[in-house]
Structures are given as C-alpha cells and as structure tokens.
Design an enzyme around this catalytic site. Structure first.
Site, PDB file in Angstrom:
ATOM      1  N   CYS A 169      49.465 -31.831 -43.868  1.00 57.22           N
ATOM      2  CA  CYS A 169      49.723 -30.643 -44.676  1.00 57.22           C
ATOM      3  C   CYS A 169      50.790 -29.776 -44.003  1.00 57.22           C
ATOM      4  O   CYS A 169      51.961 -30.138 -43.980  1.00 57.22           O
ATOM      5  CB  CYS A 169      48.420 -29.886 -44.928  1.00 57.22           C
ATOM      6  SG  CYS A 169      48.529 -28.666 -46.266  1.00 57.22           S
ATOM      7  N   GLU A 218      41.960 -36.726 -43.733  1.00 53.89           N
ATOM      8  CA  GLU A 218      40.700 -36.613 -42.986  1.00 53.89           C
ATOM      9  C   GLU A 218      39.492 -36.531 -43.913  1.00 53.89           C
ATOM     10  O   GLU A 218      38.379 -36.904 -43.528  1.00 53.89           O
ATOM     11  CB  GLU A 218      40.725 -35.393 -42.054  1.00 53.89           C
ATOM     12  CG  GLU A 218      40.707 -34.034 -42.738  1.00 53.89           C
ATOM     13  CD  GLU A 218      42.087 -33.471 -43.041  1.00 53.89           C
ATOM     14  OE1 GLU A 218      42.220 -32.240 -43.143  1.00 53.89           O
ATOM     15  OE2 GLU A 218      43.036 -34.273 -43.185  1.00 53.89           O
ATOM     16  N   HIS A 230      45.470 -34.320 -47.175  1.00 49.51           N
ATOM     17  CA  HIS A 230      44.479 -34.251 -46.090  1.00 49.51           C
ATOM     18  C   HIS A 230      43.686 -35.559 -46.027  1.00 49.51           C
ATOM     19  O   HIS A 230      42.595 -35.659 -46.592  1.00 49.51           O
ATOM     20  CB  HIS A 230      43.521 -33.080 -46.320  1.00 49.51           C
ATOM     21  CG  HIS A 230      44.130 -31.736 -46.112  1.00 49.51           C
ATOM     22  ND1 HIS A 230      44.057 -31.065 -44.912  1.00 49.51           N
ATOM     23  CD2 HIS A 230      44.850 -30.946 -46.949  1.00 49.51           C
ATOM     24  CE1 HIS A 230      44.696 -29.908 -45.012  1.00 49.51           C
ATOM     25  NE2 HIS A 230      45.188 -29.812 -46.240  1.00 49.51           N
TER      26      HIS A 230
END
Length: 546
Positions: free
Chosen positions: A379, A517, A515
């Site tokens: 990001c 993750e 993102h």
C-alpha cells in the site's frame, strides 16, 4: 439448515484471548466436517474501526466484501476456511446508527425507542443473519463482563438463549486463573466472581475456559466446577503456549469439541488436526532464520501490523526459516539514516496514513534499491518506493504524493477520484469526502504482466487481493517512469490503475497497492510473502558467502 450458536464472553481482565479461543474451537469443529463461521460484536460507539488509531485499536482487517473490521476477524480467517464478510463484525455504533435511521424513516410508527427491545432486537437480527447457512456460528462478545458498554450485547444473547433453546445455544466464558508465587498456588476466586457477575445478568455459562500461565490442577478444576455450577469436564484449562497454532490440539485433548457436538446433538466425524500438527512442526523446526526490518510509524503497538506479522511467519513456515521481525520507527530512519537499516536480510514497508515518518520510509526504499536488499512494499509501501524511484532514478526532483504535499511539482501519487468497485459499479471521491468508509476497499482483480516476479510468485497472470486506500499512482507519469526502468507488473481489472510495481535486475524489489497480508494463512501461505522471505534467505546466504 439449523444453525447452532456458541456465545463467547470474557471476564476478570481484557486481552485474555477470546478471539484465539473462539477461532481454535472453530478450527476443531471445521476439522470434524462442520461448516463454521465466527462473529465479533464490539461494544464501542464507533461505527467501525476504519478511522480508529492503530496504536489504540490495532490493525483494521479488511474483508473480501470491503468491510473494515476488528483484527480478530483476521484470526478467524487464519484458523478456518470460511471467509469473513461485513456480517461477521458489528459495533454498538453501527447498531445505533441503523436503529436511528429507521426511527427517522418512521419504521417504528412513533414508538419510544429503547435499548430493550429496539436495540436488542437489532442485535439479535444481525446475529441470526450472520449465522445463516452454517452448522455452527461462534459469537464473540468484545470487552469484559461487567463493562457497561457490553450490557446490550449480553442481554441480547441471553434472550437468544431462551428463544433458541439449549439444544441450539451454548455459553462459553473465558476467565483468568492466576498463579500467585507467594502462595505457590493458582487462585480461583477471580473466576468465581466473574461467573457470579455473568449469572447476575441471566447467563449461566456451560463451559469455562480458564486462562493461566500453567495448566490448572485437577483439584482446582473440581473447585471451579463446584462453585461455578459447571460440569467438571466443561472446565477447560488453557495455559500459555509459545504458538497459538497449538491451541486447537490443547482444546481437543480436553474434549471441548465432543462436549459441543454432544450438546447440539450433531453426529459428525472425529477431528483430524494433521494440518495443524504440520504447522506446529514446521514452526518448531526451521532450518534457518532471517531478519526482516519492518519500517513503519505505529511500531509501539505490533498489533497495528498484526496480519503482516503473521503473514511473515507463515512465509517462514513455507521456506522452513524462522522470521525475526525488527521494528524500525521511520522517524528514526529520518534522524539517523542508514545506520538503523544495517544487519537486515530484507525491508518491508507496510501500509499507513499521514505525513509523519514518510521520508524515512522513502529512505528505506532507497537503501534497499541501492544495496540490492530485498524490498516488499504494501500500500503506502508501494507509493514510497515509486516516489523514491521518481526522485532519484527518473529525475523528477521533488516528486511526492498529494497526500503529503499538495504543491509538489511532480504528483506521482494522487487521490483516486473514480474507480470500478468489486460489483462493477463506478465509485467517486473528492477532497471533501468523509474519511470513514470512503476508500477503495475489498477484493479486486489484478492483471499481472507475464515474465514478472509478481506473475512468477502467483504462478498466474491474475490475482485477487484486498485494498484499503484512497491514493494511487498518477498515470500521467507512467510512461516516464517506465522509460527509467520501473516495471508496472500489475494493473486493475479495467487496467486503469497501477496495482503492482517492481524493478528488474534486483533480487526482489516488489510492491503492491493492495494488502496481501489479509489473505495469508498458516496452512496456505501467501505467494508474495513467500517470495519475499525466500529472497531474504537467499540474500543472507550470499552475504555470508561474501
């Protein structure tokens, strides 16, 4: 389908690990072949955590459908296969907002709006809706029994216990059983008082999960059973462990899943936890280790980067290495320069907002680029990498993001004014838009360029990842940046927005606007994190050889 509900509450102190306990129980039930979901009911007045400080609340977890939710939903997705959505998390603020909107429309026909029944009915409706289509729905109530903020939620689940009946509801209460060194024994009195508080509002727990730094002796379990009016086999000891992924096996060993299935009259297979045993084994038996420098601004609370931390650990499992995370305040990079970036095998710059420390992140990206040190930007981490490249390679002096410098001569990153959302609809924003709920959010399709590290990592020319941002690469600078050597390796579904960048002739300099993750799990990993950690391990071995 008849859905059964398990309500999880906590007492004595906060941060006992209700979310982990709920997720671990869900993992066992899923391993028995049941379709399980988990909900988190948060008692704070914010509509959602989207605008809350990460240093107070921790990270904001983004679901596939674009909901900004509590970080516990990240735990849920890492433990079970069910994907969370906006129905899996709601707050007091959301409930009041919706009830008041109905009142303004006249839906209540002039009635006096009260906590009971209007607020509690709204809560019950959401709980029942969230459980639809699942065999079991586990509902975690945020906060601690006795908190004034939690009372409407506790009253709502009390009512559901009556309305649905004992064969469809179960109440599980987490408490603390501390060990007093001076006395040389564990103390059950806090648990007794917590259960008394819970019973005073009409909820009798069926299961007690007792947290402590050690296993609870059998005689203390019997004492808790007697004074709390809970079956002895339903007093579960949950001691501290060095890995949260050991908890499903701990709970199963004490028969918690059997207690649940018997209570609900569910006939299902035994739980096979082989996948979790593999995760625990890999975690305990690495063949190497790497040190990753995480350069951010919220490092005083690691939970602000919870999913990133976990994704790095998952990538370590798949590469058979232990990942040591060194948290580096980006303002320290600004003050001390490269000296705080020494001794690293890779640099990761995660997402973030605001101008504070941004130059330190840009310096970290420059250090990684110039020293062939593996770099992974997420990001804002992609944006600072692009700004650094624009300034020092493409010759765009003073290049910046309009988020931080509205008068920059080269706005290589700017506010997205229009994009296509996950439903194919056009969304628009402007400078005066509200901060809450106005970002590009949720899962988005990304086209990957063949021959890039991104495509190689995913083993595909497309990927779907979750977004949470309102600034993007300025397409007016794409051609000049490409000529300077930057590769735009990922583009949005309509190819109008830059989603990924990378550098050729570099061990690993990859960054994404999304993102990744949020999609990493201990059983499946995540391609970009795996590639980054692999590159860091390779860098370390080469560095040692040199």
């Amino acid at each position: 389908m008849t859905t059964r509900y398990i309500f999880v509450t906590g007492g004595v102190v906060s941060s006992l690990g209700k979310g982990i306990a709920a997720a671990s129980l869900a993992a066992i039930l899923e391993a028995r072949g049941l379709n399980v979901t988990i909900m988190k009911l948060d008692p704070y007045i914010n509509v959602d955590p989207g605008t809350m400080s990460p240093t107070q609340h921790g990270e904001v977890f983004v679901t596939e459908d674009g909901a900004e939710t509590d970080l516990d939903l990240g735990h849920y997705e890492r433990f079970i296969r069910t994907k969370m959505n906006r129905r899996n998390n709601f707050t007091t603020g959301r409930i009041y907002e919706e009830v008041l909107r109905k009142e303004r429309r006249g839906d209540y026909l002039g009635a006096t709006i009260q906590v009971i029944p209007h607020i509690t009915n709204a809560i019950k409706e959401k709980v029942l809706a969230g459980g639809e289509g699942h065999d079991v729905a586990i509902v975690e109530i945020g906060g601690t029994v006795g908190d004034i903020e939690s009372l409407p939620f506790l009253e709502s689940i009390r009512q559901l216990g009556v309305e649905l009946g004992r064969d469809r509801t179960l109440f599980m209460h987490l408490t603390l059983v501390p060990f007093l060194g001076a006395a040389g024994e564990v103390k059950t009195k806090p648990t007794q008082h917590s259960v008394k508080e819970l019973r005073s509002i009409g909820i009798a727990p069926d299961v007690l999960v007792c947290r402590g730094d050690r296993a609870i002796p059998a005689n203390e379990k019997a004492k808790i059973s007697l004074f709390c009016n809970v079956e002895e086999r339903a007093v579960i000891s949950l001691k501290d462990v060095d890995s949260i992924y050991k908890i499903p096996a701990l709970l199963k060993a004490q028969g918690l899943d059997q207690l649940v299935t018997k209570r609900f009259g569910i006939d299902c297979k035994e739980a096979d936890l082989a996948e979790w045993e593999k995760v625990v084994y890999q975690e305990a038996n690495p063949v190497g280790e790497v040190t990753i420098g995480m350069v951010g601004k919220y490092i005083e609370l690691p939970d602000a980067y919870k999913s990133v931390n976990e994704a790095l650990k998952h990538a370590g499992l798949f590469n058979r290495v232990s990942v040591n995370i060194k948290y580096i305040d980006s303002q320290n990079v600004e003050a001390k320069g490269d000296e705080v970036l020494q001794g690293l095998d890779g640099i990761l710059v995660p997402g973030g907002f605001g101008e504070r420390g941004v130059e330190g992140k840009i310096m970290a990206a420059q250090f990684a680029r110039e020293n062939n040190l593996p770099y992974f930007g997420i990001c804002l981490g992609m944006q600072v990498a692009l700004i650094e490249f624009a300034r020092h390679v493409a010759g765009l002096e003073g290049a910046h993001s309009t988020e931080f410098d509205k008068n920059t001569p080269h706005p290589v990153v700017g506010l997205i004014t229009e994009w296509i959302n996950e439903d194919g609809q056009v969304e628009e924003r402007h400078e005066e838009s509200d901060l809450g709920g106005t970002m590009r959010l949720g899962a988005q399709l990304c086209h990957l360029e063949e021959g890039t590290k991104a495509a190689a990592a995913y083993k595909s020319t497309t990927c779907v990842e979750r977004h949470r941002h309102r600034y993007e690469v300025n397409n007016n600078y794409k051609e000049r940046l490409e000529k300077a050597g930057l590769i735009f390796s990922g583009l949005s579904s309509d190819r109008s927005l830059v989603e990924m960048i990378e550098l050729p002739n570099h061990p690993w300099f990859v960054a994404g606007q999304f993102h990744p993750e949020f999609t990493s799990t201990p059983r499946d990993g995540q391609p970009l994190f795996e590639g980054f950690v692999a590159a860091a391990y390779t860098y370390q071995k080469r560095d040692l050889e040199d």
